[in-house]
Design an enzyme around this catalytic site. Structure first.
Site, PDB file in Angstrom:
ATOM      1  N   ASP A  26       0.830  -1.200   0.000  1.00  0.00           N
ATOM      2  CA  ASP A  26       0.000   0.000   0.000  1.00  0.00           C
ATOM      3  C   ASP A  26       0.871   1.260   0.000  1.00  0.00           C
ATOM      4  OD1 ASP A  26      -2.345   1.384  -0.028  1.00  0.00           O
ATOM      5  OD2 ASP A  26      -2.850   1.045   2.079  1.00  0.00           O
ATOM      6  N   ASN A  74     -10.559  -3.797  -6.447  1.00  0.00           N
ATOM      7  CA  ASN A  74      -9.829  -2.720  -7.129  1.00  0.00           C
ATOM      8  C   ASN A  74     -10.439  -2.331  -8.477  1.00  0.00           C
ATOM      9  OD1 ASN A  74      -6.516  -3.656  -5.911  1.00  0.00           O
ATOM     10  ND2 ASN A  74      -7.942  -2.134  -5.132  1.00  0.00           N
ATOM     11  N   ILE A 198      -6.606  -5.885   6.955  1.00  0.00           N
ATOM     12  CA  ILE A 198      -6.126  -6.920   6.039  1.00  0.00           C
ATOM     13  C   ILE A 198      -6.856  -6.908   4.704  1.00  0.00           C
ATOM     14  CG2 ILE A 198      -5.270  -8.393   7.885  1.00  0.00           C
ATOM     15  CD1 ILE A 198      -7.744 -10.126   7.569  1.00  0.00           C
TER      16      ILE A 198
END
EC number: 2.5.1.-
Length: 263
Positions: A26, A74, A198
């Site tokens: 990330d 995503n 997570i």
């Protein structure tokens, strides 16, 4: 396919170096924004960080590395960014797989890759076939992957294989159909970028994994950052449901046996 030990059914062997590291990478977008660059520049630099992490894992004796490259959620990102990510994924496959093979790395992708462009699917399959016999490091890329999807697809496969299992099944019946069924459960989970969750990654497999969160943005993650994560891991007491006293007693028994062997 032989199942690896389950942390909820037994006590897996552990050591100072995690056998399996799972990473959520990330912070690519924020890295680019801080430098007044387009988001894709952060993702491009993130590929360099992946290369360095693979090298560092090999040097430290890690046997499995799994990275979360693209989640099933995503697709909700802006269409232009998704398009650029797919182009970057294809370019990385074209450029990196040969090097992985030359370094003895086994490459594979987990997730529903049928949603990707056929050219990407073709390169994934070629890369998996080329590196299938390698064992220096098992490098897995989770792409169009989600932990809930993984459990659901495992249940579907289990029932298709044995319809009666829909009524009488146990943990191993599901586990053998999971995407990482032949890999040990992750010892260490790392998430860069400062977020502490997570995000639907390896939900089944992370049951007893040690979690490590760092503010380091993924493109800045390097060997020293990996060493910090491993140092934190080494300080953890991995009890798997036991008490600290039980672990101390077990270690004392090991030391006693070791001393007797020296006599």
């Amino acid at each position: 396919m032989p199942l690896t030990p389950s942390s909820t059914r037994g006590i897996p062997e552990t050591g100072a170096i995690p056998k399996h590291i799972a990473i959520i990478m990330d912070g690519n977008g924020r890295w680019a924004r801080k430098r007044f660059l387009p988001r894709i520049a952060g993702h491009t630099q993130g590929v360099e960080a992946v290369r360095g992490t693979i090298k560092a894992c090999i040097e430290r004796g890690v046997s499995h590395l799994t990275i979360f490259a693209f989640s099933s959620e995503n697709w909700r990102r802006p269409a232009e960014e998704v398009k650029l990510l797919m182009q970057l994924f294809l370019a990385a496959l074209e450029r990196e797989v040969t090097g992985l093979h030359e370094n003895g790395v086994r490459f594979r992708v987990i997730g529903d890759i049928s949603k990707f462009d056929p050219k990407i699917v073709d390169f994934v399959q070629q890369g998996e076939a080329l590196t299938a016999g390698n064992s220096r490091l098992n490098f897995t890329v989770a792409a169009n992957y989600g932990g809930r999807w993984d459990i659901m697809q495992a249940v579907r496969k289990m029932i298709t294989e044995n319809p009666d299992s829909a009524v009488t099944f146990d943990e191993p019946d599901i586990a053998r159909h999971l995407a990482l069924a032949d890999a040990p459960e992750p010892d260490l989970f790392i998430r860069t970028g400062g977020e502490c969750r997570i995000s639907n990654f390896l939900l089944w497999q992370l049951a007893y994994t040690e979690l490590y969160f760092t503010d380091t943005l993924w493109p800045d993650f390097d060997a020293s950052a990996l060493d910090e994560a491993i140092a934190s891991y080494r300080k953890r007491e991995r009890r798997f449901g036991r008490t600290s006293e039980q672990i101390a007693g077990q270690q004392e028994n090991k030391n006693t046996v070791s001393n007797e062997d020296r006599v």
